[in-house]
Write an enzyme that holds these catalytic residues in place. Structure first.
Site, mmCIF file in Angstrom:
data_model
loop_
_atom_site.group_PDB
_atom_site.id
_atom_site.type_symbol
_atom_site.label_atom_id
_atom_site.label_comp_id
_atom_site.label_asym_id
_atom_site.label_seq_id
_atom_site.Cartn_x
_atom_site.Cartn_y
_atom_site.Cartn_z
ATOM 1 N N ALA A 119 58.130 32.019 52.988
ATOM 2 C CA ALA A 119 57.205 30.877 53.054
ATOM 3 C C ALA A 119 55.792 31.316 52.680
ATOM 4 C CB ALA A 119 57.214 30.261 54.454
ATOM 5 N N HIS B 198 52.150 36.827 52.308
ATOM 6 C CA HIS B 198 50.851 36.780 51.636
ATOM 7 C C HIS B 198 50.589 38.137 50.985
ATOM 8 C CE1 HIS B 198 49.594 33.955 55.154
ATOM 9 N NE2 HIS B 198 50.242 33.281 54.236
ATOM 10 N N ARG C 65 54.000 21.379 50.984
ATOM 11 C CA ARG C 65 52.615 21.781 51.251
ATOM 12 C C ARG C 65 51.731 21.010 50.283
ATOM 13 N NH1 ARG C 65 49.943 26.601 49.647
ATOM 14 N NH2 ARG C 65 48.389 27.404 51.111
ATOM 15 N N CYS D 158 58.291 32.123 57.705
ATOM 16 C CA CYS D 158 58.837 33.424 57.316
ATOM 17 C C CYS D 158 58.057 34.013 56.140
ATOM 18 C CB CYS D 158 60.303 33.279 56.945
ATOM 19 S SG CYS D 158 60.547 32.309 55.441
#
Ligand code: CFM
Ligand code: HCA
Length: 528
Positions: free
Chosen positions: A53, A182, A84, A50
């Site tokens: 994330a 992003h 991560r 999503c």
């Protein structure tokens, strides 16, 4: 036989029509197009994540000297805690908060009466316990739905504590994947961090590595080689990153773009605002690494730097050639499928080729059309779903200036000889007859494996074990199965080692899964 047709056969007309557009078989003679970055079909088991994330986990997560508070119910913070592999080391006495998880743990009453009080309290606690210079806040879905004004809370915290506090409205439901996150993270960094730092680079050959998240130590390996040549890495966005360095990144002479998907926005904005050119690099694979180093040297144009680059390339190659040849001898002729987020499915194909492994299928979870087709043939991608919802930064004309380091004439000459501000895309690097599939789902992965029988399937945690239990080796290209680094010269050897180790340990072929010998689901229709 067309594998795409076999996979599509199972779908009803509506799903067939949708998924068909996301698949192609590579034909180098044609200018091929693929639909990407659109909404996944509800009910289909997509591998995507999503917006939260992409913002909190991917781009902001690796910045070590700040506290990142997840404003939302506890699950979003908890399940994105330490999942991560963005490695980070503390620098001197500076803090490293990477191992911590901070969340407001919103409950039902907060949803009804508003969550800003809790957010303020969380900031107070963080200040008391951790004394960071920077706090960032990432919103999750319910925060956007109830309308908490997180920007106002951030502004208040800046005033009260004299810190930097940046709030990101990166609610999970925004956009169609991680990709929107992003973009939001990039915009926030550009607005509130980049350009504010006081670090002064010590040398002339200064670079930032953009879109490098130091998974398994990749960024450190790249920096080792760059330093050996004589470059100074001002900042890495955002692997092992610090607010301090990112704030001063505008002082670098050149931006290297490793993962184009997640960070091309910053490259573009820094070009417009500060005149910093960007160069697409790929430090995965020997050829990619060598070509990237040569392009960098050509950009700066100093004969001594060009010579030093060649020396370092020769030295590094000499160290690893025998090992690479040994792994190649073992892996030669094998085939691979790659399905990762938005750049690795492309980046790893060269390295695999160097090990004798050819790619039969590749796809992205959330790549955009330019990641597949290249950006110089797609100047205005109309179907960019993120761009519809998310503000682009406006930069005034006055702020634009060309790089002081080059004259316009020199710039034009260089741009004509090395691929500045271009990206070729994955399709054009793939062999005729191989397959490209966007937003692959679990059913499709199973079916492609049945038809194409790749020796190795590179993917992530969601499909690794299903594939392995069905007898196909699967290596994780997101987290490197807890190994790495895979970048640069030494990383290539580590990758060869890990793939060999996986392939020649055929444990999964030795077990017969229960569903092959007995029915795992039983029942009859119509009985009470
Ligand atoms: Fe870029 Fe990444 Fe990737 Fe990505 Fe990611 Fe990642 Fe990835 Mo996982 S930034 S697009 S959102 S290279 S987290 S470090 S491995 S999906 S292919
Ligand atoms: C993310 C992070 C992820 C997930 C990895 C995986 C990563 O998409 O939010 O699915 O195996 O690299 O950690 O891509």
């Amino acid at each position: 036989m067309d594998a795409n047709a076999v996979v599509l056969e199972r779908y009803n007309a509506k799903v067939f029509k949708n998924r068909k557009e996301h698949m192609l078989r590579v034909d180098p003679a044609a200018e091929q197009q693929i639909i990407a970055n659109t909404r996944a079909i509800p009910g289909i088991m997509t591998n995507r994540g999503c917006c939260y994330a992409g913002c909190k986990g991917v781009v902001l997560g690796p910045i070590k000297d700040m506290v990142l508070i997840t404003h939302g119910p506890v699950g979003c913070g908890f399940y994105s805690w330490g999942t991560r592999r963005n490695k980070a080391k503390a620098e001197g006495d500076d803090p490293n908060f990477i191992q911590y998880c901070f969340t407001t743990d919103l409950q039902e009453p907060d949803i009804v009466f508003g969550g800003t009080k809790k957010l303020k309290k969380a900031i107070d606690e963080v200040m008391e316990l951790m004394h960071p210079k920077t706090i960032m806040i990432a919103a999750t879905c319910p925060v956007g739905l109830i309308g908490d004004d997180i920007q106002a809370v951030a502004a208040e915290a800046e005033k009260e504590y004299g810190i930097r506090c940046v709030a990101y409205s990166c609610e999970g439901y925004k956009g169609v994947s991680q990709s929107a996150g992003h973009h939001i993270a990039n915009n926030g960094l550009m607005k509130k961090v980049i350009g504010t730092g006081s670090y002064e680079p010590a040398t002339k050959y200064t670079v930032n590595i953009l879109g490098e998240y130091n998974i398994g130590g990749d960024g450190w390996e790249q920096e080792r080689v760059l330093r050996k040549i004589g470059y100074e890495v001002v900042s890495i966005f955002t692997g092992d990153g610090s607010v301090e360095r990112i704030a001063s990144s505008h002082k670098a002479n050149l931006n290297l773009v490793q993962c184009h998907r997640s960070i091309n926005y910053i490259a573009e904005m820094m070009k417009t605002k500060y005149g910093v050119d960007w160069l697409k690099v790929n430090f995965i694979g020997l050829e990619g690494t060598i070509e990237s180093l040569r392009h960098m040297a050509a950009y700066f144009g100093d004969p001594a730097l060009i010579q030093r680059t060649e020396e370092v390339i020769a030295e590094e190659l000499a160290e690893i050639q025998d090992q690479m040849a040994a792994y190649k001898a073992r892996l030669n002729g094998k085939t691979a499928a790659l399905f990762v987020g938005g750049s690795r499915s492309h980046h790893y194909q060269g390295l695999l080729k160097e090990l004798g492994v050819s790619t039969v299928l590749a796809g992205y979870e959330f790549g955009h059309r330019d990641d597949y087709e290249g950006r110089e043939i797609l100047p205005n991608i109309k179907e960019d779903a993120d761009s519809k919802n998310i503000e682009h930064l406006e930069v005034s004309k006055d702020e634009q200036k060309y790089h002081a380091f080059l004259t316009q004439e020199q710039y034009d000459k260089l741009a004509a000889t090395i691929p500045l501000e271009k990206y070729d895309g994955m399709i054009r690097d793939m062999a005729a007859g191989s397959y490209v599939v966007d937003d692959l789902n679990m059913y499709e992965a199973d079916k492609f494996v049945e038809v194409l029988k790749p020796d190795i399937f590179f993917s992530g945690i969601k499909d690794k074990y299903a594939l392995q239990k069905a007898g196909t080796l699967s290596r994780q290209l997101h987290c490197y199965d807890y190994s790495g680094p895979y970048a640069g010269f030494k990383g290539a050897v580590q990758f060869g080692h890990d793939v060999c180790m996986g392939y020649f340990t055929p444990a999964w072929h030795m077990v017969t899964p229960p569903w092959k010998t007995r029915a795992t689901l039983q029942g009859s229709v119509g009985e009470k």
